[in-house]
Design a protein around this motif. Structure first.
Motif, PDB file in Angstrom:
ATOM      1  N   ILE A   1      39.104 -11.620   5.443  1.00  0.00           N
ATOM      2  CA  ILE A   1      40.078 -11.287   5.756  1.00  0.00           C
ATOM      3  C   ILE A   1      41.094 -11.081   5.000  1.00  0.00           C
ATOM      4  O   ILE A   1      41.518 -12.091   4.529  1.00  0.00           O
ATOM      5  CB  ILE A   1      40.632 -11.243   7.490  1.00  0.00           C
ATOM      6  CG1 ILE A   1      39.268 -11.516   7.979  1.00  0.00           C
ATOM      7  CG2 ILE A   1      41.451 -10.729   7.974  1.00  0.00           C
ATOM      8  CD1 ILE A   1      39.026 -12.071   9.480  1.00  0.00           C
ATOM      9  N   LYS A   2      42.567  -9.620   4.659  1.00  0.00           N
ATOM     10  CA  LYS A   2      43.515 -10.256   3.506  1.00  0.00           C
ATOM     11  C   LYS A   2      44.946  -9.910   5.290  1.00  0.00           C
ATOM     12  O   LYS A   2      44.517  -8.660   5.380  1.00  0.00           O
ATOM     13  CB  LYS A   2      43.520  -9.266   2.972  1.00  0.00           C
ATOM     14  CG  LYS A   2      42.515 -10.198   1.889  1.00  0.00           C
ATOM     15  CD  LYS A   2      42.445  -8.863   0.538  1.00  0.00           C
ATOM     16  CE  LYS A   2      41.159  -9.091  -0.205  1.00  0.00           C
ATOM     17  NZ  LYS A   2      39.400  -8.887   0.400  1.00  0.00           N
TER      18      LYS A   2
ATOM     19  N   TYR B   1      43.326  -6.892   7.112  1.00  0.00           N
ATOM     20  CA  TYR B   1      42.559  -6.159   6.921  1.00  0.00           C
ATOM     21  C   TYR B   1      41.281  -6.498   6.303  1.00  0.00           C
ATOM     22  O   TYR B   1      41.558  -7.319   6.162  1.00  0.00           O
ATOM     23  CB  TYR B   1      42.676  -4.350   6.032  1.00  0.00           C
ATOM     24  CG  TYR B   1      43.313  -4.942   5.016  1.00  0.00           C
ATOM     25  CD1 TYR B   1      42.856  -5.558   3.542  1.00  0.00           C
ATOM     26  CD2 TYR B   1      44.965  -5.584   4.683  1.00  0.00           C
ATOM     27  CE1 TYR B   1      43.262  -5.525   2.399  1.00  0.00           C
ATOM     28  CE2 TYR B   1      45.293  -5.809   3.739  1.00  0.00           C
ATOM     29  CZ  TYR B   1      44.870  -6.132   2.948  1.00  0.00           C
ATOM     30  OH  TYR B   1      45.900  -6.784   1.356  1.00  0.00           O
ATOM     31  N   ASP B   2      40.045  -6.042   5.955  1.00  0.00           N
ATOM     32  CA  ASP B   2      38.316  -6.486   5.669  1.00  0.00           C
ATOM     33  C   ASP B   2      37.844  -7.433   7.334  1.00  0.00           C
ATOM     34  O   ASP B   2      38.312  -7.458   8.290  1.00  0.00           O
ATOM     35  CB  ASP B   2      38.599  -7.050   4.230  1.00  0.00           C
ATOM     36  CG  ASP B   2      38.181  -6.399   3.772  1.00  0.00           C
ATOM     37  OD1 ASP B   2      38.770  -4.534   3.532  1.00  0.00           O
ATOM     38  OD2 ASP B   2      39.118  -6.007   2.037  1.00  0.00           O
ATOM     39  N   HIS B   3      37.290  -8.039   6.904  1.00  0.00           N
ATOM     40  CA  HIS B   3      36.122  -8.466   7.304  1.00  0.00           C
ATOM     41  C   HIS B   3      36.053 -10.128   7.171  1.00  0.00           C
ATOM     42  O   HIS B   3      35.946 -10.577   6.048  1.00  0.00           O
ATOM     43  CB  HIS B   3      34.875  -8.177   7.924  1.00  0.00           C
ATOM     44  CG  HIS B   3      35.056  -6.609   8.474  1.00  0.00           C
ATOM     45  ND1 HIS B   3      35.565  -6.645   9.877  1.00  0.00           N
ATOM     46  CD2 HIS B   3      34.570  -5.397   8.106  1.00  0.00           C
ATOM     47  CE1 HIS B   3      35.260  -5.177  10.185  1.00  0.00           C
ATOM     48  NE2 HIS B   3      35.180  -4.881   9.541  1.00  0.00           N
TER      49      HIS B   3
ATOM     50  N   CYS C   1      37.433 -14.043  12.267  1.00  0.00           N
ATOM     51  CA  CYS C   1      36.855 -12.874  12.670  1.00  0.00           C
ATOM     52  C   CYS C   1      37.742 -13.188  13.925  1.00  0.00           C
ATOM     53  O   CYS C   1      38.946 -12.002  14.544  1.00  0.00           O
ATOM     54  CB  CYS C   1      35.770 -11.537  12.807  1.00  0.00           C
ATOM     55  SG  CYS C   1      36.495 -10.235  12.823  1.00  0.00           S
TER      56      CYS C   1
ATOM     57  N   GLU D   1      37.253   0.267  10.482  1.00  0.00           N
ATOM     58  CA  GLU D   1      37.445   0.046   8.525  1.00  0.00           C
ATOM     59  C   GLU D   1      38.041  -1.268   9.432  1.00  0.00           C
ATOM     60  O   GLU D   1      38.262  -2.759   7.698  1.00  0.00           O
ATOM     61  CB  GLU D   1      38.511   0.919   8.220  1.00  0.00           C
ATOM     62  CG  GLU D   1      38.355   1.811   8.101  1.00  0.00           C
ATOM     63  CD  GLU D   1      37.347   2.149   7.056  1.00  0.00           C
ATOM     64  OE1 GLU D   1      37.055   1.429   6.083  1.00  0.00           O
ATOM     65  OE2 GLU D   1      36.429   2.561   7.072  1.00  0.00           O
TER      66      GLU D   1
ATOM     67  N   VAL E   1      41.081  -2.505  10.779  1.00  0.00           N
ATOM     68  CA  VAL E   1      42.487  -2.809   9.556  1.00  0.00           C
ATOM     69  C   VAL E   1      43.461  -2.319  10.800  1.00  0.00           C
ATOM     70  O   VAL E   1      43.047  -1.548  11.787  1.00  0.00           O
ATOM     71  CB  VAL E   1      42.558  -1.483   8.667  1.00  0.00           C
ATOM     72  CG1 VAL E   1      44.450  -1.301   8.220  1.00  0.00           C
ATOM     73  CG2 VAL E   1      42.104  -1.258   7.559  1.00  0.00           C
TER      74      VAL E   1
END
Length: 110
Positions: free
Chosen positions: A2-3, A20-22, A34, A64, A66
């Protein structure tokens, strides 16, 4: 990973963020990293809405992974406190040796 990009203005005030990301620490629905990041972010947004008069914009895409959240004006003291609390929680996760590979906290001037 995650960012989370924390948006700061030229006065070093937090004015929003993008996550965003996982994390990829476990299967979807079982990933505690998460879940922790999501809870911190959602609680912050709900707190700003409930306890301040801040005008904000939000864009999200669950598929996504996000979410982008921005203040539409300079933060009040209350709003900045809530955003700084989010940053504290995220930094605590990022600094934990067990979780550091799953979270990247980035500061950007906007």
């Amino acid at each position: 990973m995650i960012k989370v990009s924390i948006y700061k203005n030229n006065k070093n005030e937090c004015v929003g963020f993008k996550a965003y990301d996982h994390a990829g620490a476990a299967d979807i629905g079982q990933d505690v990293i998460c879940a922790a990041v999501s809870m911190l972010i959602i609680n912050t947004m709900n707190s700003i809405e409930q306890f301040t008069d801040a005008k904000t914009s939000q864009v999200s895409d669950d598929t996504e992974g996000v979410i982008e959240y921005k203040l539409l004006s300079r933060p009040s003291k209350e709003t900045e406190l809530l955003l700084n609390s989010l940053i504290l929680g995220l930094q605590s996760l990022e600094d934990d040796a067990e979780y550091t590979t799953y979270l990247d906290l980035i500061f950007e001037e906007v």
